[in-house]
Design an enzyme around this catalytic site. Structure first.
Site, PDB file in Angstrom:
ATOM      1  CB  ALA A 232      -0.918  -0.002   1.216  1.00 17.92           C
ATOM      2  CE1 TYR A 233       5.781   5.319   2.852  1.00 16.19           C
ATOM      3  CE2 TYR A 233       7.116   4.127   1.245  1.00 16.19           C
ATOM      4  CZ  TYR A 233       6.933   5.206   2.085  1.00 16.19           C
ATOM      5  OH  TYR A 233       7.887   6.193   2.132  1.00 16.19           O
ATOM      6  N   GLY A 234       3.961   1.533  -1.149  1.00 14.35           N
ATOM      7  CA  GLY A 234       4.581   1.656  -2.466  1.00 14.35           C
ATOM      8  C   GLY A 234       3.621   2.193  -3.512  1.00 14.35           C
ATOM      9  CB  THR A 236       0.574   5.934  -1.284  1.00 16.36           C
ATOM     10  OG1 THR A 236       1.714   5.572  -0.492  1.00 16.36           O
ATOM     11  CG2 THR A 236      -0.647   5.188  -0.786  1.00 16.36           C
ATOM     12  CE  LYS A 237       5.821   8.308   0.333  1.00 15.95           C
ATOM     13  NZ  LYS A 237       5.803   9.771   0.547  1.00 15.95           N
TER      14      LYS A 237
END
Length: 348
Positions: A232-234, A236-237
């Site tokens: 999820a973090y990746g 968004t980035k």
């Protein structure tokens, strides 16, 4: 929103002084929204869509603009800098370097206590007093509006706005095991929060005589490579890069020349966020080989950020601390000579 594609049947080019002739059917002002989606404001040409016989002229659209926004005053230091998520990690290190350079700095955090603590530390460590802070949760629109108003009250204008606030919910696990709460926190902070901050920064800066520069910080996944255990973090980035490009295109389309949006890449920084995931062999390897302390990264980034307004640049830039060449060189040194082993964490 799904990407819109408008097939075209003809493109007609015209001299700079010429106006585009309209079709014989009655002009409908609602047709102009199509031109904004398919015509750049810079070239002077007309474009006909098979869905509509009306030729769209970029020159005419530009002439219809109520006013042209241009930078009317040069930027000279000291600069007024706003950093979201500036109470710790790379945000705090950036704030410290800007203060050491003589700039005025505003930081924010979701916690009042962290803001007060960070302000005290910054003043002691730099000997500078021109730093202010306020509580702000970037995923809350009203909070960000208040942040912009706070900045205007304290400094009158902001030259450099750095969107650093981000979250991984301190969670490193497969997506299938992620909680709703963690996913919501990551996506709303990193994506919705970034959009809200960019919106408020643009609205603030385009009305400033000096204009301004917005820097969006990327992260793991921004280059499209997979980020297992923090998918999820990746994701968004990855969206950071797309959003920056879209904003650059929107500002050009609207002929806003005094606000420029950039990308900023600090690489792997030994923050609490990164180190909380140092629990696999692969993670430990790359942290030791590629990561650097926040102070080291900030010492490189801040002079490069400041050089943009100093040189009067109006072109979008992508400032990277950890370039591909540097990363491959450090990996090779590790494999060939055992360099950088156990720098931050003990490897198995």
């Amino acid at each position: 929103m799904a990407e819109m594609s408008v097939p075209t049947t003809s493109i007609q080019f015209f001299p700079k002084s010429a106006l585009c002739s309209l079709s014989t059917r009655k002009f409908n002002p609602h047709d102009l929204w199509v031109s904004s989606a398919i015509v750049s404001p810079s070239p002077r040409f007309c474009l006909k869509s098979k869905y509509n016989s009306l030729p769209f002229c970029a020159a005419a659209v530009k002439a219809a603009s109520s006013s042209e926004k241009t930078q009317t005053e040069p930027m000279i230091p000291p600069y007024n800098v706003l950093i979201t998520g500036g109470s710790k990690g790379i945000g705090y290190a950036l704030a410290k370097e800007f203060l050491k350079a003589g700039d005025n700095v505003i930081i924010c955090s979701r916690s009042d206590e962290r803001v007060v603590s960070a302000l005290d530390k910054l003043r002691v460590e730099t000997g500078k007093q021109h730093v202010w802070g306020t509580r702000c949760d970037v995923k809350e629109g009203e909070d960000v509006k208040n942040l912009a108003a706070f900045a205007k009250q304290k400094l009158k204008y902001i030259d450099i706005w750095i969107n650093n606030a981000g979250s991984n919910a301190y969670s490193f696990k497969p997506l299938a095991e992620a909680s709703d709460e963690d996913l919501i926190q990551v996506v709303t902070t990193n994506t919705l929060g970034l959009m809200i901050c960019c919106r408020e920064a643009i609205n603030l800066m385009q009305n400033q005589p000096r204009g301004g520069h917005i820097f969006n910080i990327d992260g793991a996944g921004s280059d499209g490579r997979p980020t297992p255990r923090f998918a999820a973090y990746g994701a968004t980035k990855r969206s950071v890069v797309h959003l920056t490009k879209s904003l650059q295109a929107e500002l050009e389309m609207q002929d806003v020349k005094n606000v420029i949006v950039h990308n900023l890449s600090p690489g792997m920084v030994t923050t609490d966020l990164l180190m909380s995931g140092a629990n696999t062999k692969q993670a430990k390897f790359f942290i030791n080989v590629l990561a650097e302390p926040a102070d080291v990264v900030a010492e490189y980034l801040v002079p490069n950020i400041r050089s943009i307004p100093t040189n009067g640049s109006t072109k979008p830039t992508y400032i990277r601390f950890l370039t591909g060449l540097k990363a491959y060189s450090q990996i090779f040194s590790r494999i060939a000579f055992g360099a950088r082993r156990n720098r931050y964490v003990l490897e198995d």
